[in-house]
Design a protein around this motif. Structure first.
Motif, PDB file in Angstrom:
ATOM      1  N   ASN A 129       0.870  -1.182   0.000  1.00  0.00           N
ATOM      2  CA  ASN A 129       0.000   0.000   0.000  1.00  0.00           C
ATOM      3  C   ASN A 129       0.901   1.224   0.000  1.00  0.00           C
ATOM      4  O   ASN A 129       1.237   1.778   1.046  1.00  0.00           O
ATOM      5  CB  ASN A 129      -0.918   0.000   1.222  1.00  0.00           C
ATOM      6  CG  ASN A 129      -1.935   1.145   1.175  1.00  0.00           C
ATOM      7  OD1 ASN A 129      -1.810   2.080   0.380  1.00  0.00           O
ATOM      8  ND2 ASN A 129      -2.942   1.081   2.030  1.00  0.00           N
ATOM      9  N   GLU A 146      -8.848 -10.775   3.416  1.00  0.00           N
ATOM     10  CA  GLU A 146      -9.351  -9.401   3.474  1.00  0.00           C
ATOM     11  C   GLU A 146     -10.203  -9.165   4.715  1.00  0.00           C
ATOM     12  O   GLU A 146     -10.225  -8.062   5.257  1.00  0.00           O
ATOM     13  CB  GLU A 146     -10.156  -9.084   2.214  1.00  0.00           C
ATOM     14  CG  GLU A 146      -9.307  -8.947   0.968  1.00  0.00           C
ATOM     15  CD  GLU A 146     -10.142  -8.546  -0.221  1.00  0.00           C
ATOM     16  OE1 GLU A 146     -10.161  -7.347  -0.550  1.00  0.00           O
ATOM     17  OE2 GLU A 146     -10.797  -9.436  -0.811  1.00  0.00           O
ATOM     18  N   ARG A 147     -10.903 -10.206   5.161  1.00  0.00           N
ATOM     19  CA  ARG A 147     -11.748 -10.064   6.352  1.00  0.00           C
ATOM     20  C   ARG A 147     -11.067 -10.549   7.628  1.00  0.00           C
ATOM     21  O   ARG A 147     -11.283 -10.002   8.698  1.00  0.00           O
ATOM     22  CB  ARG A 147     -13.061 -10.846   6.168  1.00  0.00           C
ATOM     23  CG  ARG A 147     -13.990 -10.265   5.128  1.00  0.00           C
ATOM     24  CD  ARG A 147     -15.395 -10.835   5.219  1.00  0.00           C
ATOM     25  NE  ARG A 147     -15.417 -12.300   5.249  1.00  0.00           N
ATOM     26  CZ  ARG A 147     -15.792 -13.024   6.294  1.00  0.00           C
ATOM     27  NH1 ARG A 147     -16.162 -12.428   7.416  1.00  0.00           N
ATOM     28  NH2 ARG A 147     -15.806 -14.338   6.226  1.00  0.00           N
ATOM     29  N   ARG A 186      -7.328  -4.965   4.655  1.00  0.00           N
ATOM     30  CA  ARG A 186      -7.647  -4.056   3.547  1.00  0.00           C
ATOM     31  C   ARG A 186      -6.666  -2.893   3.463  1.00  0.00           C
ATOM     32  O   ARG A 186      -6.532  -2.268   2.407  1.00  0.00           O
ATOM     33  CB  ARG A 186      -9.077  -3.544   3.686  1.00  0.00           C
ATOM     34  CG  ARG A 186     -10.130  -4.655   3.530  1.00  0.00           C
ATOM     35  CD  ARG A 186     -11.539  -4.089   3.519  1.00  0.00           C
ATOM     36  NE  ARG A 186     -12.541  -5.138   3.464  1.00  0.00           N
ATOM     37  CZ  ARG A 186     -12.957  -5.731   2.348  1.00  0.00           C
ATOM     38  NH1 ARG A 186     -12.440  -5.363   1.188  1.00  0.00           N
ATOM     39  NH2 ARG A 186     -13.879  -6.676   2.381  1.00  0.00           N
ATOM     40  N   PRO A 233      -5.001  -2.763  -0.212  1.00  0.00           N
ATOM     41  CA  PRO A 233      -6.237  -2.086  -0.630  1.00  0.00           C
ATOM     42  C   PRO A 233      -6.760  -2.630  -1.954  1.00  0.00           C
ATOM     43  O   PRO A 233      -7.950  -2.602  -2.229  1.00  0.00           O
ATOM     44  CB  PRO A 233      -5.813  -0.622  -0.760  1.00  0.00           C
ATOM     45  CG  PRO A 233      -4.321  -0.657  -0.887  1.00  0.00           C
ATOM     46  CD  PRO A 233      -3.871  -1.845  -0.105  1.00  0.00           C
ATOM     47  N   ARG A 234      -5.847  -3.129  -2.763  1.00  0.00           N
ATOM     48  CA  ARG A 234      -6.184  -3.903  -3.947  1.00  0.00           C
ATOM     49  C   ARG A 234      -5.361  -5.177  -3.836  1.00  0.00           C
ATOM     50  O   ARG A 234      -4.200  -5.123  -3.451  1.00  0.00           O
ATOM     51  CB  ARG A 234      -5.866  -3.134  -5.226  1.00  0.00           C
ATOM     52  CG  ARG A 234      -6.554  -3.710  -6.444  1.00  0.00           C
ATOM     53  CD  ARG A 234      -6.414  -2.803  -7.651  1.00  0.00           C
ATOM     54  NE  ARG A 234      -7.121  -3.387  -8.783  1.00  0.00           N
ATOM     55  CZ  ARG A 234      -6.614  -4.342  -9.544  1.00  0.00           C
ATOM     56  NH1 ARG A 234      -5.387  -4.798  -9.303  1.00  0.00           N
ATOM     57  NH2 ARG A 234      -7.311  -4.854 -10.545  1.00  0.00           N
ATOM     58  N   THR A 235      -5.916  -6.313  -4.170  1.00  0.00           N
ATOM     59  CA  THR A 235      -5.320  -7.571  -3.718  1.00  0.00           C
ATOM     60  C   THR A 235      -4.321  -8.195  -4.688  1.00  0.00           C
ATOM     61  O   THR A 235      -3.852  -9.313  -4.465  1.00  0.00           O
ATOM     62  CB  THR A 235      -6.424  -8.596  -3.421  1.00  0.00           C
ATOM     63  OG1 THR A 235      -7.133  -8.896  -4.632  1.00  0.00           O
ATOM     64  CG2 THR A 235      -7.391  -8.058  -2.389  1.00  0.00           C
TER      65      THR A 235
END
Length: 251
Positions: A163, A199-200, A206, A210-212
């Motif tokens: 990130n 992600e959870r 996240r 933020p983008r996987t």
């Protein structure tokens, strides 16, 4: 052959006093591959695409760096035989595989390979990620696993945390350290379900991704390993400019 997930770094990796040596030592410990198959965070294309099978110019998919980083060359041989095997393993009714013959290696592939196989004498093939769905990528890895018996080194190239927008100060941000520790423990416990749902379930999941796309290649690696993720070992860990550079070998 083993299967690798590696944090690939950026073009300035070549100037780091430690990381290039870690990558070189890692490759020196591996059996000599007959070819290298790379799935990079920097190529998403559906349907799944097979890149160049001959030496073509690299893809300099980054901006704002000094000119010398755009002069790097890595003229590894193509791997047409491997490409044919990949097509046979992945193409099914309703699941096409396309060819993009002029698509060279992007920096997720060549930046680490320059350090690991500097002679550029091992054939390299890159394929795209057709989806960021962890379960679909896991299945792709499973279908590719038989290539290991042919001496192919399968490499998922991403970054264990990624990130750039959240890197506001020097040092390691808490979200990066927390996610790295969670991922290390999930792998050691063999908790595939937690990894698939990172992600959870991961702290700062996240925020760390933020983008996987930079975590996604791990699932190709896990699928190709055909085993318990707890059998993997972190060959490289620590942080680079605040991002976790954890890199893992299975087998």
């Amino acid at each position: 052959m083993p299967v690798l997930y590696l944090s690939h770094g950026a073009p300035p990796l070549a100037d780091d006093p430690v990381w290039p040596g870690e990558l070189a030592a890692w490759s020196a410990s591996l059996p000599r591959p007959t070819a290298i198959l790379v799935v990079s965070a920097h190529w998403e294309e559906a349907p799944l695409a097979v890149g160049a099978t001959r030496s073509v110019p690299l893809v300099y998919d980054f901006w704002g760096f000094p000119e010398r980083y755009y002069r790097v060359r890595y003229e590894a041989p193509g791997a047409p035989g491997l490409a044919e095997s990949v097509r046979g393993l992945l193409r099914t009714p309703g699941t096409p595989v396309q060819d993009v013959p002029d698509r060279g290696l992007d920096h997720g592939a060549y930046v680490p390979l320059v350090e690991m196989f500097p002679g550029a004498d091992v054939p390299v093939l890159q394929v795209s990620m057709p989806s960021l769905d962890p379960r679909r990528l896991l299945e792709i890895g499973r279908r590719l696993a038989s290539l290991r018996d042919e001496g192919v080194l399968i490499v998922g190239s991403g970054f264990f945390t990624h990130n750039l927008a959240a890197l506001r100060h020097a040092g390691v941000p808490g979200w990066s350290a927390e996610f790295d520790d969670w991922g290390r423990r999930a792998l050691a416990a063999g908790d595939v379900d937690a990894l698939l749902d990172f992600e959870r379930k991961a702290p700062a999941g996240r925020l760390a991704h933020p983008r996987t796309e930079h975590f996604a290649p791990l699932f190709v690696t896990l699928g190709a390993s055909e085993g318990d993720p707890s059998s993997g070992r972190s060959v490289i860990d620590g942080f680079w400019r605040g991002l976790a550079k954890r890199s893992i070998q299975f087998g």
